[in-house]
Enzyme design. Structure first.
Site, short mmCIF file in Angstrom:
data_model
loop_
_atom_site.label_atom_id
_atom_site.label_comp_id
_atom_site.label_asym_id
_atom_site.label_seq_id
_atom_site.Cartn_x
_atom_site.Cartn_y
_atom_site.Cartn_z
N HIS A 54 0.82 -1.21 0.00
CA HIS A 54 0.00 0.00 0.00
C HIS A 54 0.86 1.26 0.00
O HIS A 54 0.65 2.18 -0.80
CB HIS A 54 -0.93 0.00 1.21
CG HIS A 54 -1.67 1.29 1.38
ND1 HIS A 54 -1.21 2.30 2.21
CD2 HIS A 54 -2.77 1.77 0.78
CE1 HIS A 54 -2.03 3.33 2.13
NE2 HIS A 54 -2.99 3.04 1.28
N CYS A 65 35.57 2.79 -24.17
CA CYS A 65 34.73 2.64 -22.97
C CYS A 65 35.44 3.11 -21.70
O CYS A 65 35.01 2.78 -20.61
CB CYS A 65 34.29 1.19 -22.81
SG CYS A 65 35.65 0.02 -22.60
#
Length: 808
Positions: A427, A758
């Site tokens: 919830h 990279c």
């Protein structure tokens, strides 16, 4: 069920078009019972008491005027006024007697349902508002549900309580927020066979990732017992992901799983008590195992995909779904007990990117699961029970054990929410997500650790783990409109190691992942040295050996633990960017780094300079690590073949000589990873001067080159990149280093091979990114936080080049 009723409709008579008659929940149950049973989806049978029955009851009792008097002058932001008026409204509805006709129809329908199953049938009695579960508003949990209802009289009482629950505090407040008129929303009730998940498990699943809005994943949560604990957040559930595109191609594999604590489970109460259910503590064995098998996860994923496709076709647009499931412990069957449109992640704009970034480092005082990706600062306020809610001030950080729908009026005013219990579908998580409030769920000790009145920073911007820090930490919020951003000719890829960030980062403008690092996955999610899992007998420390045994106790072989965890980590990254290429570097720990892994010190030697020592390709075929590399290869084979993620390109780091490359490639082929088979490409890191000098020879062995600027700089300049005293001499922008990079790019182009970079250089230095574009590199891989700025810079540079060279 051919008998005619005035106020009753059987599920087989309902479709999704019947929301005005029976509400969203019942209309959806009827739609699935009618239309999806043929596709193998199991929905328990039942019937709906129509909204007309609700209105008929209040008409007969002449209750409308009293309800108007109770609600017309309501101040929804006054918690005490809301509670007082809501209680009065519920009393009015509960006092209204069921008409003789309505009562008779309910009992007749119940009798027929018993005839289909058996006389000992118990049912779930579930509310279904006529405005419920719309594509942009979810009324989930606003009204009451009653489980394990046995017998006609108990059913009638549960129905009256359901009708009255249309006026809970939370339901009234939510309708005000959503702009619904209390008197134009009616309540229908669903009465359905109770699935005996008290003897098995239950949970919630989504056909979209709830945190990022990533649409290609099924997200499943589950725990033992009845499903209320998962929905309410009383329990930390297990979590599973399945990748939709590859699943539909026939690859049946769980993408990723996470074991929840599952400390309690809800079961039926024994004996004559007012409460039909109760919570009991789960056993240590239950907590240490997943509540679903891999096969059951895949069955649920199949259900979710079929349900989403059905409702999307009905709506003529994509319709991600929020689905409740339950496993019956008696017949072993998996049932769907509710499905409604997902109303938060599916509504996110795909063109506006909002990124929160913490600018300071500190030690977290509590850690849980992150909901959302925001950061908030505020004064902590610990609330132990609902009676204290009226002391909460707007802008404070709500700290509590768990929330229920009654807390929603206060939750909407909180800067952030922190709970001891719950998972990402509970919830508190659902409401926080809907409100756009950052929340850290399931911290276990938040209410004890954090004191009311202290300033805290709540961060959900660091992956799946949500963190709470003491004090006010500075952070940035970057907003970017992606709608007009073009793509440059130079491919812009990402450097990424953490699978928990993959779904969120996939929304950055990108051409895939240029460097997916295994080391983070091994360190964070496996923690053990692969050789320690293969040869635990060589660990001479009893505590370390016991920890390895505990980590792997649910696997047939300890090495299966390594393979599964590594495959799921890499697979998550590959799935997030699928079908774009994801270049995965095989492990590149140095000996001193390997030694810090669990059991590692028994398998690693001390080296004077590990940076240029026993690392990368040299380890892979060496007797001291050959078996460990085989586990890495088995994991990558699983990613590509079992998971179907053929967008994964493998990359070999620190490969010094061609002979070494041949030995490694031959060994990989023996292990089922043969270059060219099943589209497999294998790259090599171009980070040693010999890779550049001998690039024509290396081009015969590999499909592409990824330039590692960090190591290439180190070895070109002769500077140890870990040396503090030489730090000023380490510079990727040095003319010699740039010349090496240019030679590598030209060599790759000459041989028709892919060239990329990279390392850190283009992320740290804008001028290096520009240099790479000018020499015609195919791609560069950037740290995520630099992608947007670098992309814009490259677009401008490419436009300048195009003006000089029209054929560019």
């Amino acid at each position: 069920m051919s008998e005619k009723f005035k106020y009753i409709r059987w599920f087989e008579e309902l479709t999704i078009e019947d929301i005005p008659l029976v509400g969203g929940k019942n209309a959806s149950l009827g739609e699935m019972y009618r239309e999806l049973a043929a596709e193998g989806i199991c929905v328990p049978n039942g019937f709906a008491i129509t909204a007309e029955g609700y209105r008929h009851m209040l008409d007969k009792a002449d209750a409308w005027a009293a309800l108007h008097e109770a609600l017309d002058t309501l101040n929804p932001d006054d918690v005490n006024d809301l509670a007082r008026r809501a209680r009065k409204a519920r009393d009015i509805v509960y006092a209204a007697p069921l008409s003789e006709e309505l009562e008779h129809e309910i009992l007749r329908a119940f009798d027929q349902l018993q005839g289909q199953y058996d006389e000992e049938l118990t049912v779930a009695v579930r509310s279904s508002a006529t405005a419920e579960d719309l594509p942009t508003a979810s009324f989930a949990g606003q009204q009451d549900t009653y489980l394990n209802v046995h017998g006609g009289q108990a059913l009638l009482d549960a129905c009256k309580r359901c009708f009255a629950s249309l006026f809970t505090d939370r339901a009234i407040h939510y309708r005000v927020d959503q702009g619904f008129d209390h008197f134009k929303v009616s309540l229908s009730i669903g009465v359905m066979k109770m699935v005996r998940s008290d003897l098995a498990s239950s949970g919630v699943m989504f056909s979209i990732d709830t945190e990022s809005g990533f649409k290609d994943a099924i997200f499943i949560t589950g725990a033992y017992g009845l499903g209320e604990n998962v929905v309410q957040g009383s329990v930390d559930p297990d979590e599973f992901y399945v990748h939709k595109p590859t699943f539909e191609q026939g690859h049946r594999c769980v993408l990723r799983r996470s074991l929840g604590a599952k400390k309690i489970k809800m079961i039926y109460s024994e004996g004559r008590t007012r409460e039909q259910t109760c919570n009991v503590v789960t056993s240590a064995e239950e907590r240490s195992q997943f509540c679903l098998s891999a096969g059951e996860v895949l069955t649920l994923a199949d259900y979710a995909i079929k349900i989403e496709k059905h409702y999307s076709a009905k709506a003529n647009q994509p319709r991600p779904m929020d689905i409740e499931w339950a496993k019956d412990g008696l017949d072993g069957q998996l049932y769907i007990v509710q499905a409604r449109p997902e109303t938060v992640a599916s509504q996110l704009s795909g063109t506006m990117l909002e990124q929160y970034e913490l600018k300071q480092k500190a030690e977290a005082i509590v850690i849980g699961r992150a909901v959302g990706s925001k950061i908030a600062v505020g004064t902590a306020h610990v609330i132990k029970n609902v009676s204290q809610l009226n002391t909460f001030k707007p802008g404070e950080v709500l700290i509590t054990d768990m929330t229920t729908p009654d807390w929603e009026p206060v939750m909407k005013t909180a800067a952030a929410i922190v709970t001891n219990r719950g998972g990402r579908t509970c919830h508190a998580a659902i409401i926080a997500r809907e409100l756009g409030v950052p929340a850290v769920i399931g911290c276990d000790n938040a209410t004890e650790t954090i004191k009311t009145g202290t300033t805290v920073t709540v961060s959900c911007a660091e992956g799946d783990a949500g963190k709470v820090y003491e004090g006010e930490l500075s952070f940035d919020v970057n907003k970017t409109d992606l709608s007009g951003l073009k793509r440059p000719k130079t491919k812009i890829m990402l450097n990424l190691g953490n699978p928990e960030l993959a779904f969120k980062l996939s929304f950055l403008p990108n051409d895939g992942v240029g460097l997916a690092r295994m080391e983070f996955i091994i360190t964070e999610f496996i923690k053990a040295h692969p050789m320690a899992l293969i040869h635990p007998e060589r660990i001479h420390d009893a505590d370390e050996k016991a920890t390895v045994k505990r980590l792997t106790r649910h696997y047939a072989q300890p090495e299966d633990f390594f393979i599964e965890r590594l495959a799921e980590g890499v697979g998550t990254i590959a799935a997030a960017f699928y079908p774009k290429p994801v270049v995965v570097r095989m492990s590149d720990f140095k000996t001193n780094e390997y030694a810090t892994l669990l059991g590692g010190r028994w398998f690693e030697s001390d080296e004077a300079n590990p940076m240029i020592g026993f690392r990368g390709a040299s380890r892979y075929v060496h007797p001291d690590y050959k078996e460990g590399f085989a586990l890495e290869c088995r994991a990558m084979k699983r990613v590509r073949e079992d998971m179907g993620l053929t967008n994964v390109i493998l990359m070999i780091p620190f490969c010094r000589r061609e002979q070494e490359a041949v030995r490694v490639l031959d060994y990989m082929a023996e292990l089922g990873l043969k270059r060219g088979e099943n589209g497999l490409e294998i790259y090599v890191m171009c980070e040693i001067p010999n890779n550049v000098i001998r690039i024509d020879a290396f081009s015969k062995l590999f499909d592409g080159f990824s330039i590692g600027s960090n190591d290439l700089t180190q070895l070109t300049l002769g500077v140890d990149r870990d040396s503090e005293i030489l730090a000023e001499d380490f510079d990727e922008r040095d003319p010699g280093v740039k010349e090496m990079i240019r030679m590598a790019v030209e060599g790759a182009r000459r041989n028709g091979k892919h060239s990329g970079l990279c390392g850190q250089a283009p992320s740290d230095y804008p001028e290096m990114a520009e240099y790479l574009v000018e020499i015609g590199i195919d791609s560069m891989s950037l740290n995520p936080d630099t992608v947007l700025q670098t992309t814009q810079r490259i677009l401008a540079l490419e436009e300048t080049i195009r003006e000089r060279q029209p054929n560019y």
